[in-house]
Design a protein around this motif. Structure first.
Motif, PDB file in Angstrom:
ATOM      1  N   ASP A  51       0.847  -1.191   0.000  1.00  0.00           N
ATOM      2  CA  ASP A  51       0.000   0.000   0.000  1.00  0.00           C
ATOM      3  C   ASP A  51       0.888   1.248   0.000  1.00  0.00           C
ATOM      4  O   ASP A  51       1.711   1.426   0.904  1.00  0.00           O
ATOM      5  CB  ASP A  51      -0.906  -0.021   1.232  1.00  0.00           C
ATOM      6  CG  ASP A  51      -1.955   1.080   1.212  1.00  0.00           C
ATOM      7  OD1 ASP A  51      -1.868   1.967   0.331  1.00  0.00           O
ATOM      8  OD2 ASP A  51      -2.856   1.058   2.075  1.00  0.00           O
ATOM      9  N   LEU A  52       0.743   2.099  -1.003  1.00  0.00           N
ATOM     10  CA  LEU A  52       1.577   3.292  -1.115  1.00  0.00           C
ATOM     11  C   LEU A  52       1.063   4.464  -0.289  1.00  0.00           C
ATOM     12  O   LEU A  52       1.579   5.585  -0.414  1.00  0.00           O
ATOM     13  CB  LEU A  52       1.696   3.709  -2.588  1.00  0.00           C
ATOM     14  CG  LEU A  52       2.475   2.749  -3.499  1.00  0.00           C
ATOM     15  CD1 LEU A  52       2.595   3.320  -4.907  1.00  0.00           C
ATOM     16  CD2 LEU A  52       3.854   2.429  -2.943  1.00  0.00           C
ATOM     17  N   SER A  53       0.080   4.221   0.559  1.00  0.00           N
ATOM     18  CA  SER A  53      -0.392   5.282   1.445  1.00  0.00           C
ATOM     19  C   SER A  53       0.706   5.640   2.450  1.00  0.00           C
ATOM     20  O   SER A  53       1.337   4.750   3.037  1.00  0.00           O
ATOM     21  CB  SER A  53      -1.645   4.826   2.199  1.00  0.00           C
ATOM     22  OG  SER A  53      -1.953   5.727   3.248  1.00  0.00           O
ATOM     23  N   PRO A  54       0.964   6.931   2.674  1.00  0.00           N
ATOM     24  CA  PRO A  54       2.004   7.327   3.644  1.00  0.00           C
ATOM     25  C   PRO A  54       1.691   6.868   5.063  1.00  0.00           C
ATOM     26  O   PRO A  54       2.605   6.780   5.894  1.00  0.00           O
ATOM     27  CB  PRO A  54       2.036   8.855   3.536  1.00  0.00           C
ATOM     28  CG  PRO A  54       0.759   9.243   2.869  1.00  0.00           C
ATOM     29  CD  PRO A  54       0.363   8.097   1.999  1.00  0.00           C
ATOM     30  N   LEU A  55       0.420   6.557   5.344  1.00  0.00           N
ATOM     31  CA  LEU A  55       0.053   6.088   6.681  1.00  0.00           C
ATOM     32  C   LEU A  55       0.647   4.708   6.977  1.00  0.00           C
ATOM     33  O   LEU A  55       0.770   4.333   8.155  1.00  0.00           O
ATOM     34  CB  LEU A  55      -1.477   6.035   6.819  1.00  0.00           C
ATOM     35  CG  LEU A  55      -2.218   7.376   6.711  1.00  0.00           C
ATOM     36  CD1 LEU A  55      -3.721   7.169   6.782  1.00  0.00           C
ATOM     37  CD2 LEU A  55      -1.757   8.334   7.813  1.00  0.00           C
ATOM     38  N   MET A  56       0.997   3.973   5.926  1.00  0.00           N
ATOM     39  CA  MET A  56       1.583   2.643   6.118  1.00  0.00           C
ATOM     40  C   MET A  56       3.089   2.691   6.328  1.00  0.00           C
ATOM     41  O   MET A  56       3.700   1.681   6.679  1.00  0.00           O
ATOM     42  CB  MET A  56       1.261   1.760   4.904  1.00  0.00           C
ATOM     43  CG  MET A  56      -0.201   1.419   4.735  1.00  0.00           C
ATOM     44  SD  MET A  56      -0.837   0.463   6.132  1.00  0.00           S
ATOM     45  CE  MET A  56       0.155  -1.035   6.003  1.00  0.00           C
ATOM     46  N   TYR A  60       5.836  -0.239   7.675  1.00  0.00           N
ATOM     47  CA  TYR A  60       6.853  -0.754   6.759  1.00  0.00           C
ATOM     48  C   TYR A  60       8.262  -0.440   7.266  1.00  0.00           C
ATOM     49  O   TYR A  60       9.167  -1.276   7.164  1.00  0.00           O
ATOM     50  CB  TYR A  60       6.653  -0.153   5.363  1.00  0.00           C
ATOM     51  CG  TYR A  60       5.411  -0.628   4.651  1.00  0.00           C
ATOM     52  CD1 TYR A  60       4.865  -1.880   4.919  1.00  0.00           C
ATOM     53  CD2 TYR A  60       4.786   0.165   3.701  1.00  0.00           C
ATOM     54  CE1 TYR A  60       3.724  -2.324   4.264  1.00  0.00           C
ATOM     55  CE2 TYR A  60       3.642  -0.265   3.030  1.00  0.00           C
ATOM     56  CZ  TYR A  60       3.115  -1.511   3.324  1.00  0.00           C
ATOM     57  OH  TYR A  60       1.994  -1.951   2.670  1.00  0.00           O
ATOM     58  N   TYR A 224       8.346  -0.701  -0.586  1.00  0.00           N
ATOM     59  CA  TYR A 224       7.556   0.517  -0.813  1.00  0.00           C
ATOM     60  C   TYR A 224       8.232   1.384  -1.882  1.00  0.00           C
ATOM     61  O   TYR A 224       7.582   1.862  -2.821  1.00  0.00           O
ATOM     62  CB  TYR A 224       7.416   1.282   0.500  1.00  0.00           C
ATOM     63  CG  TYR A 224       6.519   2.497   0.436  1.00  0.00           C
ATOM     64  CD1 TYR A 224       5.198   2.431   0.864  1.00  0.00           C
ATOM     65  CD2 TYR A 224       6.998   3.725  -0.033  1.00  0.00           C
ATOM     66  CE1 TYR A 224       4.366   3.565   0.823  1.00  0.00           C
ATOM     67  CE2 TYR A 224       6.192   4.845  -0.083  1.00  0.00           C
ATOM     68  CZ  TYR A 224       4.874   4.756   0.345  1.00  0.00           C
ATOM     69  OH  TYR A 224       4.063   5.873   0.288  1.00  0.00           O
ATOM     70  N   ASN A 233       5.308   6.687  -9.221  1.00  0.00           N
ATOM     71  CA  ASN A 233       4.695   7.569  -8.219  1.00  0.00           C
ATOM     72  C   ASN A 233       5.802   8.366  -7.523  1.00  0.00           C
ATOM     73  O   ASN A 233       6.406   7.913  -6.543  1.00  0.00           O
ATOM     74  CB  ASN A 233       3.903   6.739  -7.207  1.00  0.00           C
ATOM     75  CG  ASN A 233       3.024   7.595  -6.320  1.00  0.00           C
ATOM     76  OD1 ASN A 233       3.351   8.745  -6.021  1.00  0.00           O
ATOM     77  ND2 ASN A 233       1.909   7.033  -5.879  1.00  0.00           N
ATOM     78  N   GLN A 235       5.660  11.077  -5.747  1.00  0.00           N
ATOM     79  CA  GLN A 235       5.323  11.494  -4.379  1.00  0.00           C
ATOM     80  C   GLN A 235       5.632  10.376  -3.381  1.00  0.00           C
ATOM     81  O   GLN A 235       6.204  10.627  -2.312  1.00  0.00           O
ATOM     82  CB  GLN A 235       3.849  11.882  -4.303  1.00  0.00           C
ATOM     83  CG  GLN A 235       3.459  12.528  -2.979  1.00  0.00           C
ATOM     84  CD  GLN A 235       2.006  12.988  -2.963  1.00  0.00           C
ATOM     85  OE1 GLN A 235       1.182  12.456  -3.694  1.00  0.00           O
ATOM     86  NE2 GLN A 235       1.704  13.977  -2.145  1.00  0.00           N
ATOM     87  N   ALA A 236       5.259   9.146  -3.742  1.00  0.00           N
ATOM     88  CA  ALA A 236       5.545   8.002  -2.869  1.00  0.00           C
ATOM     89  C   ALA A 236       7.044   7.771  -2.752  1.00  0.00           C
ATOM     90  O   ALA A 236       7.540   7.394  -1.677  1.00  0.00           O
ATOM     91  CB  ALA A 236       4.850   6.750  -3.398  1.00  0.00           C
ATOM     92  N   TYR A 239       8.262  10.175  -0.245  1.00  0.00           N
ATOM     93  CA  TYR A 239       7.867   9.724   1.088  1.00  0.00           C
ATOM     94  C   TYR A 239       8.815   8.629   1.588  1.00  0.00           C
ATOM     95  O   TYR A 239       9.232   8.631   2.763  1.00  0.00           O
ATOM     96  CB  TYR A 239       6.438   9.186   1.061  1.00  0.00           C
ATOM     97  CG  TYR A 239       5.361  10.244   1.043  1.00  0.00           C
ATOM     98  CD1 TYR A 239       5.483  11.418   1.787  1.00  0.00           C
ATOM     99  CD2 TYR A 239       4.198  10.068   0.288  1.00  0.00           C
ATOM    100  CE1 TYR A 239       4.496  12.387   1.768  1.00  0.00           C
ATOM    101  CE2 TYR A 239       3.203  11.040   0.258  1.00  0.00           C
ATOM    102  CZ  TYR A 239       3.355  12.202   0.995  1.00  0.00           C
ATOM    103  OH  TYR A 239       2.378  13.150   0.971  1.00  0.00           O
TER     104      TYR A 239
END
Length: 580
Positions: A51-56, A60, A224, A233, A235-236, A239
């Motif tokens: 999951d590329l969400s920054p919350l993860m 990770y 990630y 991505n 942005q990811a 991050y």
């Protein structure tokens, strides 16, 4: 007990101790939570989504950090066992050190698929097999330079300490914990720091791996980043790089910096320097009531129990071995151990050596001579990379090592620089080489330097920090300045550490030749004549004969250099340039 009670009475339970207790419980809970995810059901064909969400990212990052410390623990264990045997059993060391040089020089990630299959077979229907393979890959980026550092410390122990151990009748375990481990502490800490940087370097490749045509992405910051790059991505990617930067800084300040300060107590000197390395975390832990209580009620009794039992074991072995002494004092047990180690090493090397010999026999003389010539070209680049790297790392390393305040400020910087994957910079240098028509036969040397110069720098810093303050004060009294000071004190003082830095940097350069002698940008491909490019092209073409020939030629050259260069330099460090 009375001394402990008085010492404990000086410390008052405070808010700091409450915070320390909370941090300890958070760390233990995090380890349990993160390790639970390493043993979930998994079979080949299952897909782990990233999951590329920054919350993860915190989760990770924790998984990656857990793998790093597990690999570091096994690297340290390997260092103590392998380095100790190589230093103490000369017949075994004559084989083990060249083998270690070969192992650090061969690109192990090329064989990662085979290790994954082996570990998955050992842990069927569980993710633990892939986790073990990932940890093993990180281990291969951490173990070698620590082992070389520990080996060099053991063979350069001051003669007066050796004599003191003999006078006090220390058995091997007592000698290890009282003399050998303390004398190697500073070098181990700085090389451990470099090893951790090597682990960061391998993180993406060890977490995002392919086996039998299938991609497996373990939950971690490396996966990630790999998924973010594959999907474009940006942005990811930013991050991930920010999260890695934060992790490196936290590990440096919470783990390595306190160790650097603690390691100074093992420095051989009669007078203490005016400026000492400092660490806020170390000061807080040292003054803490809770840490003091834990040390004396948990760690000290446990260490005493283990120490007494190990001492009894060695005393028993030593007393029994006295029955097997010749009149000339030769010990049968030691001789048998030497022969056994040699037989095991030769047995392990027999099959690959036989296969390589048959392959070389069946190849044409022209192909073999071409491969050896390419190997010599790469050897020349390795030497050039070491020389150019040493030109700036030696003066800068000495400057940092002699200035504790400067070391505190620059340590996180060089830790980040050493941990950053150098191959991510290759495209930018490739563009420069193409635009300015740089001859890549020489330009590849710069690419080779990017990831290897840090080994020299970290060892020079460790060597400089281990120079006794008494000798530094003596040079000031005799007004030694400039080249005289370098010739009389600094270069002899750091020489053993410099040899270790050169050896590990050399291994890194040979390893990096696979990716630094052939680079691409869009439709442009730059290739330098060398064994690294030879192996890379053979790997792309799937030509296993040329791959084995390339690796065999690389091994032969590494052994040759080890025997006629590094072995002689180690002998000089052992007999001439060490503290007595």
């Amino acid at each position: 007990m009375e001394v402990f009670t008085k010492s404990l009475a000086k410390r008052k339970f405070s808010l700091t101790d409450v915070i320390i207790i909370a941090v300890i419980f958070v760390i233990l809970y995090a380890i349990l939570k993160l390790s639970a995810g390493m043993n979930i059901p998994f079979t080949q064909g299952d897909r782990l989504e990233i999951d590329l969400s920054p919350l993860m990212l915190p989760y990770y990052a924790g998984r990656s950090l857990l793998r790093m410390f597990i690999a570091f623990f096994f690297s340290l264990l390997f260092t103590f066992i392998y380095g100790y045997v190589a230093a103490k059993v000369k017949a075994a060391g004559a084989i083990m050190i060249p083998v270690l040089d070969i192992l650090q020089s061969i690109p192990v990630l090329g064989f990662l698929s085979a290790t994954i299959i082996a570990f998955m077979a050992a842990f069927p229907n569980s993710l633990m097999g892939v986790e073990c393979a990932s940890i093993f890959a990180i281990f291969t980026g951490q173990a070698w330079n620590m082992t070389f550092s520990f080996y060099h410390s053991l063979i350069t122990i001051p003669q007066d300490l050796e004599e003191a151990g003999q006078i006090l009748h220390f058995n091997p375990w007592r000698r290890f914990i009282s003399i050998e481990l303390p004398i190697s502490a500073i070098g181990l800490i700085w090389n451990g720091m470099m090893s951790f940087g090597g682990g960061w370097f391998f993180l993406a490749a060890s977490e995002a791996i392919s086996v039998l045509g299938e991609d497996i992405h373990l939950p971690g910051i490396g996966s990630y980043l790999a998924v973010a790059v594959e999907s474009g991505n940006v942005q990811a990617m930013l991050y991930a790089m920010l999260a890695m930067l934060i992790m490196i800084l936290l590990v440096d300040q919470l783990f390595w910096r306190p160790l650097v300060v603690w390691g100074q107590r093992f420095k051989l000197e009669l007078s203490e320097a005016g400026e000492q390395p400092t660490s806020f975390v170390y000061d807080v832990l040292y003054k803490s009531y809770v840490m003091h209580w834990l040390y004396h009620h948990l760690l000290s009794p446990l260490g005493g129990f283990l120490n007494s039992n190990i001492l009894k074991f060695f005393d028993g072995v030593e007393s029994r071995s006295q029955k097997y002494l010749y009149v000339n004092k030769r010990n049968y047990l030691v001789e048998v151990c030497k022969i056994f180690i040699i037989i095991v090493v030769l047995y392990k090397l027999y099959a690959p050596a036989k296969e390589a010999a048959l392959l070389l026999y069946n190849m044409g003389l022209q192909d073999l001579s071409q491969a050896f010539m390419l190997g010599i070209y790469t050897a020349g680049r390795v030497i050039a990379a070491l020389f150019l790297g040493a030109l700036w790392t030696i003066p800068v390393g000495v400057w940092i090592g002699l200035n504790p305040k400067l070391s505190a400020k620059l340590q996180p910087v060089i830790q980040i620089a050493a941990s950053f994957p150098a191959n991510m910079l290759f495209p930018f240098f490739t563009i420069l080489f193409i635009n300015y028509h740089v001859n890549f036969e020489y330009g590849s040397i710069l690419l080779m330097m990017l990831g290897t110069q840090w080994y020299i720098l970290f060892n020079v810093i460790a060597g400089t920090m281990s120079i006794p303050n008494d000798l530094l004060e003596a040079t000031n009294i005799f007004e030694l300045r400039g080249w005289k000071k370098w010739k009389t004190l600094i270069l002899p003082g750091i020489f053993p550490y410099l040899v270790t830095g050169f050896i590990t940097a050399s291994g890194g350069a040979w390893n990096a030749s696979i990716i630094s002698e052939i680079v691409s940008w869009k439709e442009h491909t730059l290739t330098a004549s060398g064994i690294g490019a030879y192996i890379s092209e053979a790997t792309i073409a799937g030509n296993w004969n040329e791959i084995l020939v390339g690796i065999t030629v690389m091994c032969i050259l590494v052994v040759f250099i080890n025997r006629f260069v590094w072995h002689k330099l180690y002998y000089m460090a052992q007999t001439k340039y060490h503290m007595d």
